[in-house]
Motif scaffolding. Structure first.
Motif, mmCIF file in Angstrom:
data_model
loop_
_atom_site.group_PDB
_atom_site.id
_atom_site.type_symbol
_atom_site.label_atom_id
_atom_site.label_comp_id
_atom_site.label_asym_id
_atom_site.label_seq_id
_atom_site.Cartn_x
_atom_site.Cartn_y
_atom_site.Cartn_z
ATOM 1 N N SER A 53 44.084 69.801 71.245
ATOM 2 C CA SER A 53 44.005 70.497 70.088
ATOM 3 C C SER A 53 43.298 69.765 69.046
ATOM 4 O O SER A 53 43.127 70.238 68.054
ATOM 5 C CB SER A 53 45.569 70.616 69.709
ATOM 6 O OG SER A 53 46.373 69.554 69.666
ATOM 7 N N GLY A 54 43.080 68.497 69.228
ATOM 8 C CA GLY A 54 42.431 67.678 68.169
ATOM 9 C C GLY A 54 41.068 68.181 67.689
ATOM 10 O O GLY A 54 40.537 69.269 68.333
ATOM 11 N N CYS A 55 40.324 67.277 66.952
ATOM 12 C CA CYS A 55 38.689 67.561 66.792
ATOM 13 C C CYS A 55 37.814 67.975 67.978
ATOM 14 O O CYS A 55 38.296 67.132 68.930
ATOM 15 C CB CYS A 55 38.273 66.394 65.973
ATOM 16 S SG CYS A 55 36.655 66.405 65.708
ATOM 17 N N ALA A 64 46.209 70.514 59.331
ATOM 18 C CA ALA A 64 46.446 71.685 58.494
ATOM 19 C C ALA A 64 44.959 72.033 58.271
ATOM 20 O O ALA A 64 44.732 71.955 56.923
ATOM 21 C CB ALA A 64 47.305 71.360 57.207
ATOM 22 N N THR A 65 44.163 72.252 59.053
ATOM 23 C CA THR A 65 42.563 72.822 58.842
ATOM 24 C C THR A 65 42.386 73.863 59.745
ATOM 25 O O THR A 65 42.647 74.103 60.744
ATOM 26 C CB THR A 65 41.698 71.615 58.904
ATOM 27 O OG1 THR A 65 40.529 72.084 58.634
ATOM 28 C CG2 THR A 65 41.950 70.964 60.175
ATOM 29 N N GLU A 66 41.399 74.744 58.988
ATOM 30 C CA GLU A 66 40.921 75.976 59.997
ATOM 31 C C GLU A 66 39.687 75.508 60.912
ATOM 32 O O GLU A 66 39.185 76.166 61.905
ATOM 33 C CB GLU A 66 40.421 76.984 58.971
ATOM 34 C CG GLU A 66 41.460 77.726 58.437
ATOM 35 C CD GLU A 66 42.464 78.570 59.221
ATOM 36 O OE1 GLU A 66 42.019 79.540 59.819
ATOM 37 O OE2 GLU A 66 43.764 78.038 59.462
ATOM 38 N N GLN A 67 39.251 74.063 60.530
ATOM 39 C CA GLN A 67 37.824 73.656 61.170
ATOM 40 C C GLN A 67 38.364 73.136 62.539
ATOM 41 O O GLN A 67 39.635 72.580 62.726
ATOM 42 C CB GLN A 67 37.254 72.347 60.457
ATOM 43 C CG GLN A 67 36.961 72.738 58.993
ATOM 44 C CD GLN A 67 35.588 73.118 58.922
ATOM 45 O OE1 GLN A 67 35.124 73.864 59.640
ATOM 46 N NE2 GLN A 67 34.872 73.145 57.745
ATOM 47 N N ALA A 68 37.497 73.419 63.402
ATOM 48 C CA ALA A 68 37.656 72.740 64.723
ATOM 49 C C ALA A 68 37.220 71.366 64.770
ATOM 50 O O ALA A 68 37.613 70.616 65.872
ATOM 51 C CB ALA A 68 36.858 73.810 65.925
ATOM 52 N N THR A 69 36.298 70.867 64.065
ATOM 53 C CA THR A 69 35.784 69.511 63.887
ATOM 54 C C THR A 69 36.003 68.815 62.937
ATOM 55 O O THR A 69 36.106 69.465 61.605
ATOM 56 C CB THR A 69 34.355 69.776 64.264
ATOM 57 O OG1 THR A 69 33.871 70.644 65.373
ATOM 58 C CG2 THR A 69 33.698 68.474 64.385
ATOM 59 N N CYS A 70 36.471 67.556 62.875
ATOM 60 C CA CYS A 70 36.637 66.755 61.556
ATOM 61 C C CYS A 70 35.532 66.702 60.646
ATOM 62 O O CYS A 70 34.343 66.743 61.123
ATOM 63 C CB CYS A 70 37.402 65.686 61.969
ATOM 64 S SG CYS A 70 36.691 64.338 62.567
ATOM 65 N N ALA A 71 35.920 66.341 59.447
ATOM 66 C CA ALA A 71 34.718 66.023 58.666
ATOM 67 C C ALA A 71 34.108 64.980 58.901
ATOM 68 O O ALA A 71 32.728 65.112 58.490
ATOM 69 C CB ALA A 71 35.545 65.673 56.982
#
Ligand SMILES: [Zn+2]
Ligand SMILES: [Zn+2]
Length: 248
Positions: A53-55, A64-71
């Protein structure tokens, strides 16, 4: 060909007999369990499974983010396109890694691979490459624990594994306590590709037992990319994750 398949059948029968004769035991504490290569309910509860489930790139748990990939990965796509670990590094996962490292326990490698295999999503022509040990350490211990895990993964997933493709040419001191920059400098140039043809144009899945900062894997990835690998992924048994990132 016939001889080979006969040996295979005998081996399977023998394994089955052994599995049948010995009650399955928890890989964490040794208690008798219902299932082979698994954990008892108490150990199961104490393990933090990281899942998928991570990046989408680095695998770090996302909050708590909608993004599938971290910043961080969006800003600078990592050289290792996909990093996955079965469990968070903790008492139990460390115990397993230590017993594998010093005991050459094939059953432990098999247990680890069982939880790592579902995280590997690679094309059929991918190749599993264990993070290599320096030959002195290899001579001292007689085997590379990550190579044992890679062999089990190869068996479970039906993809190639080759522990000789990548070599460690330099002995490196333990990285513990070093800064990120020091770690990078220490492992830079410590690896050499022994067989370019084996990785050229292919997806390489690095296999490691414990992932800490990732600087060793990063150095491996650099060598593999330079040697022509199309894509690098990494799968490890345990990963050091900041407790604040784990959902409780
Ligand atoms: Zn247990
Ligand atoms: Zn990321």
């Amino acid at each position: 060909m016939v001889g080979h398949s006969l040996v295979g059948a005998l081996r399977t029968a023998m394994r089955w007999t052994l599995d049948f004769a010995l009650p399955p035991r928890c890989a964490g504490c040794g208690a008798i369990t219902a299932d082979l290569h698994s954990f008892c309910p108490d150990c199961w509860r104490s393990i933090e499974f990281l899942g998928d489930s991570g990046c989408s790139a680095c695998g770090i748990p996302l909050q708590a983010t909608e993004q599938a990939t971290c910043a961080l990965c969006l800003a600078r796509p990592p050289r290792i396109a996909r990093t996955r670990a079965a469990v968070a590094y903790g008492d139990l996962s460390r115990g397993l890694a230590i017993r594998l490292k010093y005991g050459r326990k094939v059953a432990i490698a098999r247990t680890m691979a069982r939880y790592m295999a579902p995280l590997v999503k690679a094309p059929a022509d991918a190749i599993l490459v264990p993070v290599p040990l320096h030959r002195w350490r290899l001579w001292g211990r007689g085997f590379n624990q990550s190579a044992l895990v890679a062999r089990e993964l190869s068996r479970q997933l039906g993809i190639d594994s080759d522990p000789l493709v990548l070599r460690r040419t330099r002995r490196t001191p333990p990285l513990k306590g070093m800064s990120a920059l020091q770690r990078r400098k220490t492992v830079a140039g410590a690896f050499r590709l022994a067989d370019k043809a084996a990785v050229a144009g292919r997806t390489v899945i690095l296999v490691d037992d414990v992932l800490t900062t990732g600087s060793t894997a990063e150095a491996c990835a650099r060598t593999l990319r330079r040697g022509g690998a199309a894509r690098i992924e990494l799968v490890s048994w345990a990963r050091v994750v900041k407790p604040s990132l784990l959902m409780r």
